[in-house]
Motif scaffolding. Structure first.
Motif, PDB file in Angstrom:
ATOM      1  N   HIS A 159      -6.689   3.113  -2.610  1.00 10.02           N
ATOM      2  CA  HIS A 159      -7.870   3.460  -1.813  1.00 10.02           C
ATOM      3  C   HIS A 159      -7.608   3.230  -0.323  1.00 10.02           C
ATOM      4  CE1 HIS A 159     -12.053   4.032  -0.749  1.00 10.02           C
ATOM      5  NE2 HIS A 159     -11.997   2.901  -0.068  1.00 10.02           N
ATOM      6  N   ARG A 160      -7.075   2.054   0.018  1.00 15.32           N
ATOM      7  CA  ARG A 160      -6.781   1.761   1.440  1.00 15.32           C
ATOM      8  C   ARG A 160      -5.777   2.766   2.006  1.00 15.32           C
ATOM      9  NH1 ARG A 160      -6.650  -3.679  -0.171  1.00 15.32           N
ATOM     10  NH2 ARG A 160      -4.375  -3.575  -0.354  1.00 15.32           N
ATOM     11  N   GLY A 182      -9.564  13.322   8.823  1.00 14.75           N
ATOM     12  CA  GLY A 182     -10.565  13.567   7.794  1.00 14.75           C
ATOM     13  C   GLY A 182     -10.135  14.535   6.715  1.00 14.75           C
ATOM     14  N   ARG A 218      -5.082   5.818   0.982  1.00 13.39           N
ATOM     15  CA  ARG A 218      -5.685   7.152   1.117  1.00 13.39           C
ATOM     16  C   ARG A 218      -6.625   7.210   2.324  1.00 13.39           C
ATOM     17  NH1 ARG A 218      -6.858   8.476  -5.266  1.00 13.39           N
ATOM     18  NH2 ARG A 218      -4.849   9.480  -5.656  1.00 13.39           N
ATOM     19  N   GLN A 219      -7.368   6.145   2.554  1.00 13.73           N
ATOM     20  CA  GLN A 219      -8.245   6.094   3.722  1.00 13.73           C
ATOM     21  C   GLN A 219      -7.421   6.228   5.003  1.00 13.73           C
ATOM     22  OE1 GLN A 219     -11.240   6.777   2.221  1.00 13.73           O
ATOM     23  NE2 GLN A 219     -12.036   5.580   3.929  1.00 13.73           N
ATOM     24  N   GLU A 220      -6.328   5.513   5.085  1.00 14.49           N
ATOM     25  CA  GLU A 220      -5.454   5.587   6.263  1.00 14.49           C
ATOM     26  C   GLU A 220      -4.900   7.000   6.444  1.00 14.49           C
ATOM     27  OE1 GLU A 220      -3.552   4.471   9.682  1.00 14.49           O
ATOM     28  OE2 GLU A 220      -4.911   3.195   8.522  1.00 14.49           O
ATOM     29  N   ARG A 272      -6.293   9.800   5.363  1.00 15.48           N
ATOM     30  CA  ARG A 272      -7.404  10.667   5.793  1.00 15.48           C
ATOM     31  C   ARG A 272      -7.646  10.515   7.290  1.00 15.48           C
ATOM     32  NH1 ARG A 272     -10.061   8.658   1.179  1.00 15.48           N
ATOM     33  NH2 ARG A 272      -9.828  10.132  -0.505  1.00 15.48           N
ATOM     34  N   THR A 273      -7.649   9.276   7.756  1.00 20.04           N
ATOM     35  CA  THR A 273      -7.844   9.015   9.180  1.00 20.04           C
ATOM     36  C   THR A 273      -6.733   9.673   9.995  1.00 20.04           C
ATOM     37  OG1 THR A 273      -8.963   6.932   8.700  1.00 20.04           O
ATOM     38  CG2 THR A 273      -8.047   7.195  10.923  1.00 20.04           C
ATOM     39  N   SER A 297      -7.160  -0.701  -5.427  1.00 17.84           N
ATOM     40  CA  SER A 297      -7.551  -1.057  -4.061  1.00 17.84           C
ATOM     41  C   SER A 297      -6.484  -0.649  -3.049  1.00 17.84           C
ATOM     42  CB  SER A 297      -7.888  -2.546  -3.954  1.00 17.84           C
ATOM     43  OG  SER A 297      -6.772  -3.343  -4.234  1.00 17.84           O
ATOM     44  N   ASP A 309       0.834  -1.199   0.000  1.00 15.53           N
ATOM     45  CA  ASP A 309       0.000   0.000   0.000  1.00 15.53           C
ATOM     46  C   ASP A 309       0.873   1.255   0.000  1.00 15.53           C
ATOM     47  OD1 ASP A 309      -2.128  -1.748   0.121  1.00 15.53           O
ATOM     48  OD2 ASP A 309      -2.815  -1.126   2.115  1.00 15.53           O
TER      49      ASP A 309
END
Length: 192
Positions: A176-177, A188, A179-181, A183-184, A173, A143
């Motif tokens: 995406h994972r 946000g 980027r989510q991490e 953002r968290t 995928s 990732d």
């Protein structure tokens, strides 16, 4: 050469220079000249300057040793070179993890002078850098490689797939994972 270091219609492509280098090895210097600074900068961001020169140099040594296997249907060698560099960086995994751990622990400069806005901006950046470094350290190697090839090397998702020799869906995928991490980690805000 266009603004991002890639060949345009007035210059031979990387594929052409690599094909020529198979017969005349000195032709590979054009590929080195086009991409060394970008590969070095990418390695420096991942590992720090101490190891970046070694990784960048070794990237081109490996690439030169593999020119016979280069697919000349790809005019731009950047994804291929970033893939080699990513593999070499993976071997330096402990050094990269240590770098992110150190960055995560850095405390912002507490000196406040006449330029309160500038100082506040530096404090915000240092705080975000620490959170980002911590989040980068938590990402899986796959990732992290995908995210940093997109964010720091400026590769497109298809180029990342080529660089890492993985399917395009896997790139999507992983990105995406990652980027989510991120953002968290930034509460946000941050990566789109």
């Amino acid at each position: 050469m266009n603004g991002n270091g890639r060949a345009d219609a007035t210059f031979p492509t990387d594929a052409q220079k690599i094909a020529e280098a198979r017969r005349s090895p000195e032709q590979f210097a054009a590929v080195f000249d086009r991409h060394y600074a970008r590969i070095y900068a990418y390695a420096a961001r991942r590992l720090g300057r101490d190891l970046a020169e070694d990784v960048a140099s070794e990237t081109f040594m490996v690439a030169f040793s593999r020119i016979d296997g280069y697919d000349t249907s790809h005019p731009d060698a950047a994804p291929w070179l970033y893939g080699i560099a990513s593999n070499l960086i993976a071997r330096q995994g402990r050094a990269e993890a240590k770098r992110y751990k150190t960055l995560a622990k850095l405390s912002p400069d507490e000196t406040i002078g006449d330029h309160d806005d500038a100082v506040a901006g530096r404090l915000d950046a240092a705080t975000a850098r620490g959170r980002l470094a911590k989040a980068l350290r938590r990402l899986s190697t796959g990732d992290r490689d995908v995210l940093l090839l997109v964010a720091w090397a400026g590769l497109s998702q298809p180029e990342v797939a080529t660089a890492l020799d993985i399917p395009a869906g896997t790139v999507r995928s992983r990105l995406h994972r990652a980027r989510q991490e991120m953002r968290t980690a930034l509460g946000g805000r941050g990566l789109q």
